[in-house]
Scaffold this motif. Structure first.
Motif, mmCIF file in Angstrom:
data_model
loop_
_atom_site.group_PDB
_atom_site.id
_atom_site.type_symbol
_atom_site.label_atom_id
_atom_site.label_comp_id
_atom_site.label_asym_id
_atom_site.label_seq_id
_atom_site.Cartn_x
_atom_site.Cartn_y
_atom_site.Cartn_z
ATOM 1 N N ALA B 157 -30.359 -27.124 18.091
ATOM 2 C CA ALA B 157 -30.944 -27.966 17.034
ATOM 3 C C ALA B 157 -31.556 -29.225 17.634
ATOM 4 O O ALA B 157 -32.643 -29.652 17.244
ATOM 5 N N ILE B 158 -30.865 -29.820 18.605
ATOM 6 C CA ILE B 158 -31.362 -31.046 19.233
ATOM 7 C C ILE B 158 -32.635 -30.766 20.022
ATOM 8 O O ILE B 158 -33.595 -31.536 20.002
ATOM 9 N N ARG B 159 -32.636 -29.605 20.676
ATOM 10 C CA ARG B 159 -33.780 -29.280 21.528
ATOM 11 C C ARG B 159 -35.038 -29.025 20.714
ATOM 12 O O ARG B 159 -36.147 -29.107 21.231
ATOM 13 N N ALA B 160 -34.862 -28.707 19.436
ATOM 14 C CA ALA B 160 -36.028 -28.399 18.596
ATOM 15 C C ALA B 160 -36.820 -29.653 18.234
ATOM 16 O O ALA B 160 -37.917 -29.562 17.705
ATOM 17 N N ILE B 161 -36.257 -30.827 18.507
ATOM 18 C CA ILE B 161 -36.977 -32.060 18.172
ATOM 19 C C ILE B 161 -38.027 -32.333 19.238
ATOM 20 O O ILE B 161 -37.715 -32.379 20.420
ATOM 21 N N PRO B 162 -39.291 -32.507 18.821
ATOM 22 C CA PRO B 162 -40.353 -32.667 19.808
ATOM 23 C C PRO B 162 -40.134 -33.893 20.681
ATOM 24 O O PRO B 162 -39.621 -34.918 20.219
ATOM 25 N N VAL B 163 -40.538 -33.781 21.934
ATOM 26 C CA VAL B 163 -40.351 -34.871 22.889
ATOM 27 C C VAL B 163 -41.159 -36.101 22.450
ATOM 28 O O VAL B 163 -40.781 -37.225 22.734
ATOM 29 N N GLN B 164 -42.243 -35.879 21.702
ATOM 30 C CA GLN B 164 -43.076 -37.006 21.255
ATOM 31 C C GLN B 164 -42.302 -37.957 20.344
ATOM 32 O O GLN B 164 -42.546 -39.160 20.345
ATOM 33 N N ILE B 165 -41.395 -37.393 19.547
ATOM 34 C CA ILE B 165 -40.599 -38.231 18.644
ATOM 35 C C ILE B 165 -39.673 -39.130 19.461
ATOM 36 O O ILE B 165 -39.546 -40.330 19.208
ATOM 37 N N ARG B 166 -39.029 -38.532 20.451
ATOM 38 C CA ARG B 166 -38.157 -39.316 21.327
ATOM 39 C C ARG B 166 -38.951 -40.411 22.025
ATOM 40 O O ARG B 166 -38.530 -41.559 22.091
ATOM 41 N N GLU B 167 -40.119 -40.024 22.577
ATOM 42 C CA GLU B 167 -40.923 -41.008 23.318
ATOM 43 C C GLU B 167 -41.362 -42.142 22.417
ATOM 44 O O GLU B 167 -41.426 -43.292 22.844
ATOM 45 N N ALA B 168 -41.676 -41.812 21.139
ATOM 46 C CA ALA B 168 -42.069 -42.861 20.197
ATOM 47 C C ALA B 168 -40.945 -43.880 20.055
ATOM 48 O O ALA B 168 -41.181 -45.089 20.057
#
Lengths: 272, 296
Positions: B157-168
Motif C-alpha cells: 500500500a505504501i509503495r503505491a504512493i507516487p514518488v512525486q507526492i513524497r518529493e512534494a
C-alpha cells in the motif's frame, strides 16, 4: 569561493555579461549518480528577482542541476555533490556537509514537471508548508493561503471551493496550486522543473504570465525544454549540453548572437 | 485451417468453464449443506448459551466471546508492530543485504504453516514466559501469525504512493516523519486497512495454533469482565483467563457422536463463515470508499 575567471559565462568577446545583484551562484558544481558523472563543473550565476532559464536537449543534466539546489538528491542513496552552491546575501554554501537539507528546503521552493498536488483540500495543499514549519495561528494561515493563491492567480477560481480536493482541479489549475503551495512560505528562490510541459497552450500562457508577475518579488530558476519559452520569459539563459555548461548570457544576446557554435546549432534547431 | 483454430478455441472455452463450474459448484454445495444442517439451530438461545451435554441446550457464547477477545489482543499487538515495521522497511531502511534478507524472510513467513507458529508460541509464551494457556497467549500467537501478512500488505500500500507526492512534501521542508504521518499513511490507509481486515479474518478461523497453545474445548464460564464497578474500573484479568474460540468449539461438536451435535457444529460453522464474509465485505467497502477520495 573564488569565482573562476575564464568560466564559460563570460563570452568569448569578453563582454562579461554578469548579472547583479546575485541571489545565488553555483561554483564548479559537479554531481555523481554512483560513479557516473552527470554534471561537470557547472558555474552559473542566478540574478536576484530575475528569471534564469536552463535549456538544453533532454538528458543534458538540467533537471539534475535544478534538483541540486534543494538537495533533492539527498533522498536517494549513492549520490554525491562536488563544488558549491552559494546562496546570498549570507554567502552560505548549501552543499556544505554541516548544512541540513531541510534547512535548505525551507529557504527554497520547487514546482515539479507533473502537477503533484496532495490529495487534500486546496486550502490544506497551500497551508502544508506553513504547517510543516509549525505555524498554528489559524488567522495567519488563512491570510497566507489567500495571499499565495492570489499570487498564483488562482484565488478567483477557487475561493468558493477551498475545501475541494486539490486533485479535482484541471491540469493548469493544479500546477498553479503547486505554485501557490511553493509561494506560501515566502521562498527566496523558486525552482521550476519544466512546469508547463504537461499543460495545454492556454494553461502554459497563463503560467508564463504569472512568472513575469512573480519575478518582481522572487528569484526564479526555470528548466525548460522549450526554447521559445526560455526566449519569451527569461532574463538570463544557460545552455547545457552533456552535463556541461556551454554558454551563459542575457537571454536576448544568447538567442540573437550566441558565442558558441553549439549554442547556435541548438537554438536554430539543427540538433537536440 | 480457421476451423481448426476455432475448434481449439472452443475446446479451451469448454475446459475453462468446466473448471470454473467444478470449483464454484463444490463451494456452493459445501456451503449449501452447511446451511441446511445448521440454519435451524442458529437462534438466540444458541448464541447466548454455554456448552452443554444436551445438544439442544448447548450454545456458543463462550466461543464467541473468546474469539472476540483473542482478536482484540491480536489486533492490538499485531497491527501497530506490523505497520511500524513496514514503514521502517519502506521509508527509513537503507537497501543493504540485511534488509534484503529481512524482506525475503518476512515474505516466506507469510507462507509458514500456522501450526509452526503454535509450536513456537507454546515454547515461548506458555513455557518460557509462563503466560499459560490464556487469551493473552492465543492473542499473541495469532498476532505473530498475521504479522508477515500485515507487513507485506502495508508495504504494498505504501509503495503505491507516487514518488512525486513524497518529493512534494520533502521539497516543502518536511521531515521524513512528517512526510509519513501527513501523507504516506493517510493516502495508503485504505490499502493498509484492507490488509489488516483480511489478516484478521484469516486469524479468526485459525485452529491449529490455538489448539497447540492449549485452548479448552468445553468451557462453561466467561472470562472476567474487562469493566469493573470499582476504581480503576478497568480490569485486565481476562487476559490470563482460559478460553475457547469458535473453530475449536465447532471441532469439539463435530467429533461427538450423534446427529444433534452435528447440527450445532454446522450452526457454529455458519456463524464463522458469516463473520469472515462480513469482515471481507467490510474490507471491500473500506477500499471502495477511500479509493474514491484519494487519487492522483
Amino acid at each position: 569561493m573564488a569565482r573562476p575567471v575564464d568560466g564559460p559565462y563570460i563570452d568569448s568577446a569578453g563582454r562579461g555579461d554578469w548579472p547583479k545583484p546575485l541571489k545565488a551562484e553555483t561554483c564548479e558544481l559537479s554531481f555523481y549518480y554512483g560513479t557516473r558523472l552527470v554534471l561537470k563543473r557547472v558555474s552559473v550565476p542566478i540574478a536576484e528577482c530575475n528569471i534564469t532559464a536552463l535549456i538544453g536537449p533532454s538528458g543534458c543534466g538540467k533537471s539534475t542541476f535544478l534538483r541540486c539546489f534543494n538537495r533533492m538528491h539527498d533522498l536517494y542513496p549513492g549520490t554525491r555533490y562536488e563544488g558549491a552552491i552559494v546562496l546570498y546575501p549570507d554567502s552560505r554554501n548549501i552543499l556544505d556537509r554541516e548544512v541540513d537539507p531541510i534547512e535548505v528546503r525551507m529557504r527554497l521552493a520547487m514546482v515539479f514537471q507533473k502537477p503533484n498536488p496532495f490529495p487534500k483540500s486546496v486550502y490544506e495543499n497551500v497551508a502544508y508548508g506553513l504547517r510543516v514549519r509549525g505555524v498554528k495561528d489559524r488567522r495567519a494561515i488563512d491570510e497566507k493561503v489567500e495571499q499565495a493563491l492570489r499570487s498564483a492567480a488562482l484565488w478567483e477560481e477557487v475561493k468558493d471551493r477551498l475545501s475541494a480536493l486539490g486533485t479535482s482541479l484541471s491540469g493548469g489549475q493544479q500546477q498553479r496550486l503547486c505554485i501557490a503551495r511553493a509561494l506560501a512560505t515566502d521562498p527566496e528562490l523558486l525552482l521550476l522543473d519544466e512546469p508547463t510541459s504537461a499543460l495545454d497552450p492556454i494553461a502554459t500562457a497563463s503560467i508564463e504570465e504569472l512568472l513575469q508577475d512573480l519575478k518582481r518579488r522572487v528569484t526564479i530558476l526555470i528548466v525548460t525544454h522549450n526554447m521559445q519559452q526560455a526566449a519569451r520569459i527569461s532574463d538570463w539563459t544557460a545552455f547545457m549540453y552533456l552535463g556541461e555548461l556551454v554558454e551563459f548570457g542575457p537571454t536576448k544576446r544568447l538567442f540573437t548572437t550566441p558565442a558558441k557554435k553549439q549554442t547556435e546549432d541548438y537554438i536554430t534547431g539543427r540538433f537536440g | 485451417m480457421i476451423k481448426r483454430r476455432k475448434f481449439s478455441e472452443a475446446l479451451f472455452k469448454a475446459l475453462g468453464l468446466s473448471a470454473l463450474v467444478l470449483a464454484v459448484g463444490t463451494l456452493v454445495l459445501l456451503f449449501g449443506a452447511l446451511l441446511i444442517d445448521g440454519v435451524g439451530r442458529l437462534d438466540w438461545q444458541f448464541l447466548t448459551s454455554f456448552p452443554s451435554r444436551h445438544a439442544s441446550q448447548a450454545g456458543i457464547l463462550p466461543a464467541v466471546v473468546g474469539s472476540t477477545l483473542v482478536m482484540l489482543v491480536t489486533a492490538f499487538v499485531g497491527i501497530p508492530i506490523g505497520v511500524a515495521a513496514a514503514i521502517y522497511l519502506e521509508e527509513y531502511a537503507r537497501r543493504t543485504w540485511l534488509t534484503e534478507l529481512i524482506e525475503v524472510t518476512v515474505t516466506n513467513l507469510a507462507g509458514v504453516p500456522s501450526i509452526i507458529f503454535g509450536l513456537l508460541a507454546l515454547g515461548l509464551f506458555v513455557y518460557m514466559l509462563g503466560l499459560g494457556s490464556s487469551i493473552l497467549t492465543a492473542g499473541l500467537t495469532l498476532a505473530l501469525l498475521i504479522l508477515p501478512v500485515v507487513i507485506v500488505t502495508t508495504r504494498e500500500a505504501i509503495r503505491a504512493i507516487p514518488v512525486q507526492i513524497r518529493e512534494a512534501a520533502f521539497a516543502l521542508g518536511a521531515t521524513r516523519w512528517q512526510t509519513v504521518a501527513d501523507h504516506v499513511l493517510p493516502y495508503s490507509a485504505s490499502g493498509i486497512l484492507t490488509g489488516i481486515i483480511l489478516a484478521l479474518s484469516r486469524a479468526i478461523g485459525e485452529t491449529a495454533p490455538i489448539v497447540t497453545v492449549g485452548a479448552l474445548t468445553f468451557i462453561a464460564f466467561l472470562p472476567p469482565s474487562p469493566i469493573t464497578d470499582q476504581p480503576p474500573y478497568l480490569s485486565f484479568e481476562w487476559l490470563m483467563s482460559p478460553f475457547t474460540v469458535m473453530p475449536i468449539q465447532m471441532f469439539g461438536w463435530v467429533s461427538r457422536p450423534g446427529e444433534d451435535f452435528a447440527a450445532n457444529a454446522a450452526a457454529a460453522g455458519l456463524l464463522l463463515v458469516g463473520m469472515t464474509l462480513a469482515m471481507n465485505g467490510l474490507a471491500i467497502y473500506v477500499r471502495y470508499r477511500m479509493r474514491k477520495r484519494v487519487s492522483w
